[in-house]
Each structure stands twice: as C-alpha cells, then as structure tokens.
Enzyme design. Structure first.
Site, PDB file in Angstrom:
ATOM      1  N   CYS A 183      12.148  -0.498  18.713  1.00 30.76           N
ATOM      2  CA  CYS A 183      12.872   0.054  17.669  1.00 30.76           C
ATOM      3  C   CYS A 183      13.542  -1.136  16.647  1.00 30.76           C
ATOM      4  O   CYS A 183      14.025  -2.047  17.461  1.00 30.76           O
ATOM      5  CB  CYS A 183      14.018   0.913  17.944  1.00 30.76           C
ATOM      6  SG  CYS A 183      13.704   2.746  18.347  1.00 30.76           S
ATOM      7  N   LEU A 186      20.294 -12.290  28.495  1.00 31.95           N
ATOM      8  CA  LEU A 186      21.149 -12.000  29.693  1.00 31.95           C
ATOM      9  C   LEU A 186      20.216 -11.616  30.781  1.00 31.95           C
ATOM     10  O   LEU A 186      20.459 -11.702  32.131  1.00 31.95           O
ATOM     11  CB  LEU A 186      21.929 -10.576  29.274  1.00 31.95           C
ATOM     12  CG  LEU A 186      23.056 -10.712  28.167  1.00 31.95           C
ATOM     13  CD1 LEU A 186      23.678  -9.331  27.948  1.00 31.95           C
ATOM     14  CD2 LEU A 186      24.352 -11.643  28.760  1.00 31.95           C
ATOM     15  N   ARG A 203       8.157   9.403  20.781  1.00 26.63           N
ATOM     16  CA  ARG A 203       8.524   8.561  22.109  1.00 26.63           C
ATOM     17  C   ARG A 203       9.823   9.011  22.638  1.00 26.63           C
ATOM     18  O   ARG A 203       9.858   8.637  24.003  1.00 26.63           O
ATOM     19  CB  ARG A 203       9.109   7.025  21.461  1.00 26.63           C
ATOM     20  CG  ARG A 203       8.012   6.454  20.523  1.00 26.63           C
ATOM     21  CD  ARG A 203       8.551   4.836  20.252  1.00 26.63           C
ATOM     22  NE  ARG A 203       9.212   4.468  21.236  1.00 26.63           N
ATOM     23  CZ  ARG A 203      10.286   3.506  21.013  1.00 26.63           C
ATOM     24  NH1 ARG A 203      10.527   3.202  19.859  1.00 26.63           N
ATOM     25  NH2 ARG A 203      11.131   3.076  21.965  1.00 26.63           N
ATOM     26  N   MET A 260      16.787 -11.310  24.871  1.00 25.53           N
ATOM     27  CA  MET A 260      16.760 -10.923  26.213  1.00 25.53           C
ATOM     28  C   MET A 260      17.615 -12.340  27.071  1.00 25.53           C
ATOM     29  O   MET A 260      17.314 -12.392  28.374  1.00 25.53           O
ATOM     30  CB  MET A 260      15.241 -11.317  26.730  1.00 25.53           C
ATOM     31  CG  MET A 260      14.570  -9.784  26.508  1.00 25.53           C
ATOM     32  SD  MET A 260      13.027  -9.966  27.385  1.00 25.53           S
ATOM     33  CE  MET A 260      13.541  -9.972  28.971  1.00 25.53           C
ATOM     34  N   ARG A 296      18.227  -7.957  19.582  1.00 29.92           N
ATOM     35  CA  ARG A 296      17.885  -7.418  20.820  1.00 29.92           C
ATOM     36  C   ARG A 296      17.316  -8.498  21.585  1.00 29.92           C
ATOM     37  O   ARG A 296      16.088  -8.376  21.990  1.00 29.92           O
ATOM     38  CB  ARG A 296      17.065  -6.041  20.857  1.00 29.92           C
ATOM     39  CG  ARG A 296      17.717  -4.832  19.999  1.00 29.92           C
ATOM     40  CD  ARG A 296      16.939  -3.624  20.265  1.00 29.92           C
ATOM     41  NE  ARG A 296      17.196  -2.931  21.605  1.00 29.92           N
ATOM     42  CZ  ARG A 296      16.753  -1.699  21.692  1.00 29.92           C
ATOM     43  NH1 ARG A 296      16.024  -1.145  21.002  1.00 29.92           N
ATOM     44  NH2 ARG A 296      17.117  -1.280  22.691  1.00 29.92           N
ATOM     45  N   ASP A 308      23.330   5.724  21.052  1.00 28.64           N
ATOM     46  CA  ASP A 308      22.159   6.514  20.943  1.00 28.64           C
ATOM     47  C   ASP A 308      22.124   7.766  20.367  1.00 28.64           C
ATOM     48  O   ASP A 308      21.247   8.774  20.255  1.00 28.64           O
ATOM     49  CB  ASP A 308      21.054   6.641  22.276  1.00 28.64           C
ATOM     50  CG  ASP A 308      20.452   5.372  22.742  1.00 28.64           C
ATOM     51  OD1 ASP A 308      20.311   4.452  21.938  1.00 28.64           O
ATOM     52  OD2 ASP A 308      19.845   5.519  23.818  1.00 28.64           O
ATOM     53  N   LYS A 331      14.393   9.782  29.556  1.00 30.88           N
ATOM     54  CA  LYS A 331      13.312   8.892  29.157  1.00 30.88           C
ATOM     55  C   LYS A 331      13.906   7.540  29.710  1.00 30.88           C
ATOM     56  O   LYS A 331      13.293   6.888  30.463  1.00 30.88           O
ATOM     57  CB  LYS A 331      13.280   8.655  27.728  1.00 30.88           C
ATOM     58  CG  LYS A 331      12.544   7.322  27.104  1.00 30.88           C
ATOM     59  CD  LYS A 331      12.403   7.350  25.689  1.00 30.88           C
ATOM     60  CE  LYS A 331      13.601   6.808  24.996  1.00 30.88           C
ATOM     61  NZ  LYS A 331      13.698   5.483  25.032  1.00 30.88           N
ATOM     62  N   ASN A 332      15.267   7.135  29.521  1.00 29.73           N
ATOM     63  CA  ASN A 332      15.621   5.799  29.836  1.00 29.73           C
ATOM     64  C   ASN A 332      15.719   5.481  31.130  1.00 29.73           C
ATOM     65  O   ASN A 332      15.683   4.393  31.758  1.00 29.73           O
ATOM     66  CB  ASN A 332      16.816   5.395  28.962  1.00 29.73           C
ATOM     67  CG  ASN A 332      16.782   5.263  27.574  1.00 29.73           C
ATOM     68  OD1 ASN A 332      15.676   5.135  27.008  1.00 29.73           O
ATOM     69  ND2 ASN A 332      17.857   5.183  26.771  1.00 29.73           N
TER      70      ASN A 332
HETATM   71  C1  UD1 Z   1      19.174   0.583  26.562  1.00 27.99           C
HETATM   72  C2  UD1 Z   1      18.594   1.851  26.230  1.00 27.99           C
HETATM   73  C3  UD1 Z   1      18.692   2.030  24.573  1.00 27.99           C
HETATM   74  C4  UD1 Z   1      20.281   2.179  24.318  1.00 27.99           C
HETATM   75  C5  UD1 Z   1      21.139   0.794  25.024  1.00 27.99           C
HETATM   76  C6  UD1 Z   1      22.488   0.559  24.682  1.00 27.99           C
HETATM   77  C7  UD1 Z   1      16.722   2.052  27.743  1.00 27.99           C
HETATM   78  C8  UD1 Z   1      15.255   2.070  27.821  1.00 27.99           C
HETATM   79  N1  UD1 Z   1      17.117   1.816  26.345  1.00 27.99           N
HETATM   80  O1  UD1 Z   1      18.549  -0.456  25.874  1.00 27.99           O
HETATM   81  O2  UD1 Z   1      18.306   3.438  24.213  1.00 27.99           O
HETATM   82  O3  UD1 Z   1      20.569   2.020  23.011  1.00 27.99           O
HETATM   83  O4  UD1 Z   1      20.632   0.618  26.359  1.00 27.99           O
HETATM   84  O5  UD1 Z   1      23.019   1.987  25.448  1.00 27.99           O
HETATM   85  O6  UD1 Z   1      17.210   2.085  28.724  1.00 27.99           O
HETATM   86  N2  UD1 Z   1      21.781  -7.897  24.310  1.00 27.99           N
HETATM   87  C9  UD1 Z   1      21.823  -9.375  24.151  1.00 27.99           C
HETATM   88  N3  UD1 Z   1      21.176  -9.961  25.353  1.00 27.99           N
HETATM   89  C10 UD1 Z   1      20.257  -9.445  26.225  1.00 27.99           C
HETATM   90  C11 UD1 Z   1      20.237  -8.039  26.412  1.00 27.99           C
HETATM   91  C12 UD1 Z   1      20.908  -7.240  25.345  1.00 27.99           C
HETATM   92  O7  UD1 Z   1      22.504  -9.806  23.594  1.00 27.99           O
HETATM   93  O8  UD1 Z   1      19.674 -10.089  27.249  1.00 27.99           O
HETATM   94  C13 UD1 Z   1      22.518  -6.990  23.238  1.00 27.99           C
HETATM   95  C14 UD1 Z   1      21.482  -6.180  22.489  1.00 27.99           C
HETATM   96  O9  UD1 Z   1      20.983  -7.007  21.244  1.00 27.99           O
HETATM   97  C15 UD1 Z   1      22.257  -5.249  22.111  1.00 27.99           C
HETATM   98  C16 UD1 Z   1      23.057  -4.700  23.257  1.00 27.99           C
HETATM   99  O10 UD1 Z   1      23.273  -5.800  24.282  1.00 27.99           O
HETATM  100  O11 UD1 Z   1      23.119  -5.554  21.008  1.00 27.99           O
HETATM  101  C17 UD1 Z   1      22.717  -3.699  23.977  1.00 27.99           C
HETATM  102  O12 UD1 Z   1      21.785  -3.844  24.729  1.00 27.99           O
HETATM  103  P1  UD1 Z   1      21.175  -3.316  26.207  1.00 27.99           P
HETATM  104  O13 UD1 Z   1      22.467  -2.737  26.663  1.00 27.99           O
HETATM  105  O14 UD1 Z   1      20.624  -4.403  26.846  1.00 27.99           O
HETATM  106  O15 UD1 Z   1      20.217  -1.922  25.675  1.00 27.99           O
HETATM  107  P2  UD1 Z   1      18.689  -2.177  26.152  1.00 27.99           P
HETATM  108  O16 UD1 Z   1      18.595  -2.137  27.932  1.00 27.99           O
HETATM  109  O17 UD1 Z   1      17.953  -2.790  25.365  1.00 27.99           O
END
Ligand code: UD1
Length: 422
Positions: free
Chosen positions: A118, A127, A400, A125, A123, A308, A22-23
């Site tokens: 979720c 970064l 999902r 954005m 979470r 996950d 999925k991811n």
């Molecule tokens: C992806 C996966 C999700 C998995 C996660 C971590 C997909 C669609 N989803 O989510 O299933 O649990 O990786 O392996 O691929 N963060 C920030 N700022 C940002 C982005 C992230 O602080 O701009 C933090 C988030 O709040 C979180 C951590 O970084 O605490 C991990 O997030 P990230 O690696 O970005 O996960 P996703 O890409 O959302």
C-alpha cells in the site's frame, strides 16, 4: 477492475462470520520455511494477499496446497531450491519481506527484493535489517534487492528496536528460533498477530517467552518440526464490521470475534455511544437511533487504537455529532481516503498527520476511488450511511484484505453489489 455499488440508508441486522487474520496468516505462512516438516494452517482467510504469499513460497520451492476452498493451507518446505524472493511477487505485497528471517535462519542466505504494498508512506526496512545484522547476518542492498548472508549461522543477541515494528518483530523472532543461544528482543511489538505467530512456532518446537509483552526471549534450537495451527480471528475485519452498525444503525453479531483483540478501539467506539457486548459466539454491536458522538482518536501500537482502523473510524466520525480530531502516528500519508469522503459531503481538514472532522447530518452518495486497502472499506462504510448511491471504483485493494465484503454485508440487509470490471 471491479467496482462496488452501495445504496445507503438501510439499518443492518444479523450475523457476520469473522475470518482468520490476514496479517497473522501472512507471518505464519513463511514460518514453514523454518522446518523440513509439514506446517498446516486452519482458519486461513480467502484473500488475494494469501495467494500472493502462496506464490512466493512456491517460487522458493515450498509446497503449498490450499484445501477446503482455501480455509486450510498445507505447507511443506522439505526442499528449498531458490533463495531469491523476486521483485515481481514482492512488489505486490510488503509482507513478502517476512521470508527474509526464516530463509536466513534455515539456509544461511537470502536475497529479497525491497517490497511495495500500500502506498501509505515510506515504510523502510531498517529495523528488520538492524535486527538480523545483530543476529550475525551481513546484509547489502544491490539493485533493489537485499542480499543477506549468515556465514557460520545466526547467533543470539540482545536487540532493542527503536520502534515496535510488527514485521521486524516477526522476522527477528522467526530468525532467532534457529540461532545459536539466546536472543532478547526489547521494545518488541505486542500485537495479537505476534502472539499467534509465537504460539505456532512453539508448537513447531521453538522456545519462546514473553509474547504479548514488549520483551520477547528466544532460546535457539537446532531444528523445528511440523505443526497444525489455527489462525487467530482478524481483528481488523472485526473492527471494520463493528463500525458498520455504528454508521448505518442496527445491530450485528460478529461471530468468532473477541473484544480482547481490540481494547483501544472498543474503548473509543463505546465513548462514541456505540453499545458493544461480548457474547458466547462473538461480539454484538448496536447503535440506537441518533448520531454517534464525536471522539478524538490517536493511532498507536497495540493495545492502542490500530492504524488499520483509522480510515473506517474517520468514515464514522464524518457522520458524528460534533468535531473529532484524528491523529495518525504510525504511517505518514495515511489520509488518502479523506478527499474521497469529502466527495460524499464530509467536512474534513487534513494537516500533516492530523485530520479534523466536523460531522455532518448526512453523507451523500458519489462515485469515489479506492486508494488503499483500508481506505477502500472506509468508503463502503460511508456508503452504507449515505443518501443515494455510492460507487467505489478500483476495489482490487479491498480483495487483498476482505473476504466477500458484499456478501457479508448484503446478508445483513445492506444494499450492495459488485460490478465485475473488464
Ligand atoms: C503491519 C501490518 C499493517 C499494519 C502495521 C502497523 C502486516 C502484514 N501488516 O505492517 O497492516 O498497518 O503492521 O500496525 O502485518 N518502520 C520503519 N522501519 C522498519 C519497519 C517499519 O521505520 O524497518 C516504520 C514504518 O515505516 C511505519 C511503522 O514503522 O511507519 C510501522 O511499521 P510496522 O509495524 O513494521 O508495520 P508492518 O509490519 O509493515
């Protein structure tokens, strides 16, 4: 909303096919926005999140045709007629934010709602935004939407992420494929889904090195072409079904799976006393009679133990012999499954990002509530081991991320059925 009823106590035996990830698929689909030629994905999973991404891409003007019952996605973004990713679609799934980088790179502009997804933490954005700004984009938040613009186009840059975010790495890599010059992304995420995305981008003509390491280098090109790409196996579905025989007893072979996708996880499962072997077709997992041993787990970025799979591992530890400390370092607020497991007789003590689980001899079936995607499946796993009947309510999150979970487990001897909701 549908519910799933599990009657516990049956050992499992048989084979389960592992679907495409999925991811990975949710990052590969937006890659179509980078090119005006067709991109075809094979081995796509049949999941509601994929339908959500389909709707999102279609709302931007892309053509997405689902073939072979959803296994093949034929996409074309010849004409993009809308550069706004609307809140109504984005709120359903955080991965919708992966259209931001490709739209900016291809069209020079994008308006993307801040996502939902979720409820497992803040979470943000930041970064994604910092990375795209380093490539020359101007990004402003207005009315819940990110308004991004790259007048004069994106330009390569050296970017160092403060955390190896999966999504930000994907957005930055996709955007950099069409930027002028070289981009170096330091502290890049190393997850197999990133490697899969880079393979696909390379087949489309992108010049990228270093995927799977923490330094990815992208040489921008003028345009990308079409490609056909097979989606990598879903390591989270794989890990979930590896826990099934560990908790219920028996033996399963998970077809299409590979231990290389889950190094940190396999290590912990083996430490707990579960037997894992790589076969020609996939991964074989068995647990002999008796309880698994308690092990301590800390979630980490790849190749460490994946967040996950933390909920599923907690379900297993609830029945282990001994005391297990689980530490969640990736997301805050990701122990919502703990109180539900406790309704089934589990002994869990949660303090912030730590959970101490004291294994019990036997869980007991109970009505429980699915709170997020991975939490839902952890309750089903717990139900497989519990005495009596477990009713997992509100399973829409499950669909999902898991294809026909009741059919896949049912075919291996689990007593499980779906009750259709209103
Ligand atoms: C992806 C996966 C999700 C998995 C996660 C971590 C997909 C669609 N989803 O989510 O299933 O649990 O990786 O392996 O691929 N963060 C920030 N700022 C940002 C982005 C992230 O602080 O701009 C933090 C988030 O709040 C979180 C951590 O970084 O605490 C991990 O997030 P990230 O690696 O970005 O996960 P996703 O890409 O959302």
């Amino acid at each position: 909303m549908d519910s799933i009823i599990v009657k516990g106590g049956t050992a499992l035996s048989g084979q389960i096919p592992i679907a495409g990830a999925k991811n990975a698929c949710l990052a590969l689909m937006p890659a179509t926005l980078l090119s005006d030629e067709p991109l075809t994905l094979t081995n796509a999973p049949r999941l509601s999140d994929i339908k959500t991404m389909t709707l999102l891409l279609q709302s931007l003007g892309a053509e997405v045709t689902s073939m072979q019952g959803g296994r093949v996605l034929a996409m074309s973004s010849h004409d993009l007629n809308n550069l706004t990713a609307d809140y109504d679609i984005v709120r359903k799934m955080r991965a919708s934010n992966l259209v931001l980088g490709p739209l900016l790179a291809r069209a020079g502009r994008a308006v993307v709602s801040l996502p939902g997804g979720c409820a497992i933490g803040a979470r943000p954005m930041d970064l994604h935004i910092a990375g795209l700004e380093a490539l020359g984009a101007e990004i402003e938040l207005k009315d819940g939407y990110l308004h991004a613009e790259a007048r004069g186009g994106l330009k390569g840059a050296v970017i160092e992420q403060r955390f190896a975010s999966v999504g930000a790495t994907e957005n930055i890599v996709m955007a950099a494929t069409l930027a002028k010059g070289t981009t170096v992304l330091k502290n890049a995420a190393r997850e197999p889904e990133i490697v899969d995305l880079v393979k696909c981008l390379r087949a489309m003509g992108a010049q990228i090195d270093g995927e799977g390491t923490d330094r990815i280098e992208i040489q921008g090109v003028d345009r990308l072409g079409g490609a056909t790409h097979r989606v990598v196996a879903d390591r989270i579905e794989l890990g979930t079904y590896m826990i099934a025989p560990a908790i219920a007893g028996g033996e399963l072979e998970l077809i299409g799976g590979s231990m290389d996708l889950l190094p940190g996880f396999c290590e912990k499962l083996q430490e707990a006393g579960v037997t894992i072997t790589q076969t020609n077709e996939g991964v074989k997992v068995s647990r002999a009679n008796g309880r698994v041993h308690a092990v301590n787990v800390r979630t980490e970025v790849f190749p460490g133990f994946p967040t996950d799979l933390q909920a599923q591992m907690m379900a297993l530890m609830c029945t282990a012999d001994g005391v297990s400390d689980l530490e969640e370092t990736i997301f805050e607020n990701r122990f919502m499954h703990a109180p539900e497991l406790m309704r089934m007789g589990a002994n869990i003590d949660v303090h912030g990002g730590h959970a101490r689980v004291t294994g019990v001899e036997r869980l007991k079936g109970a009505p429980v509530m699915a709170t997020d995607l991975r939490a839902s499946v952890s309750l089903i796993l717990a139900g497989l081991a519990a005495e009596g009947e477990t009713v997992v309510n509100r399973v829409y999150h499950l669909d999902r991320g898991y294809e026909r979970v009741e059919d896949k487990l049912g075919a291996c001897g689990a007593v499980i059925e779906r009750i259709k909701g209103e």
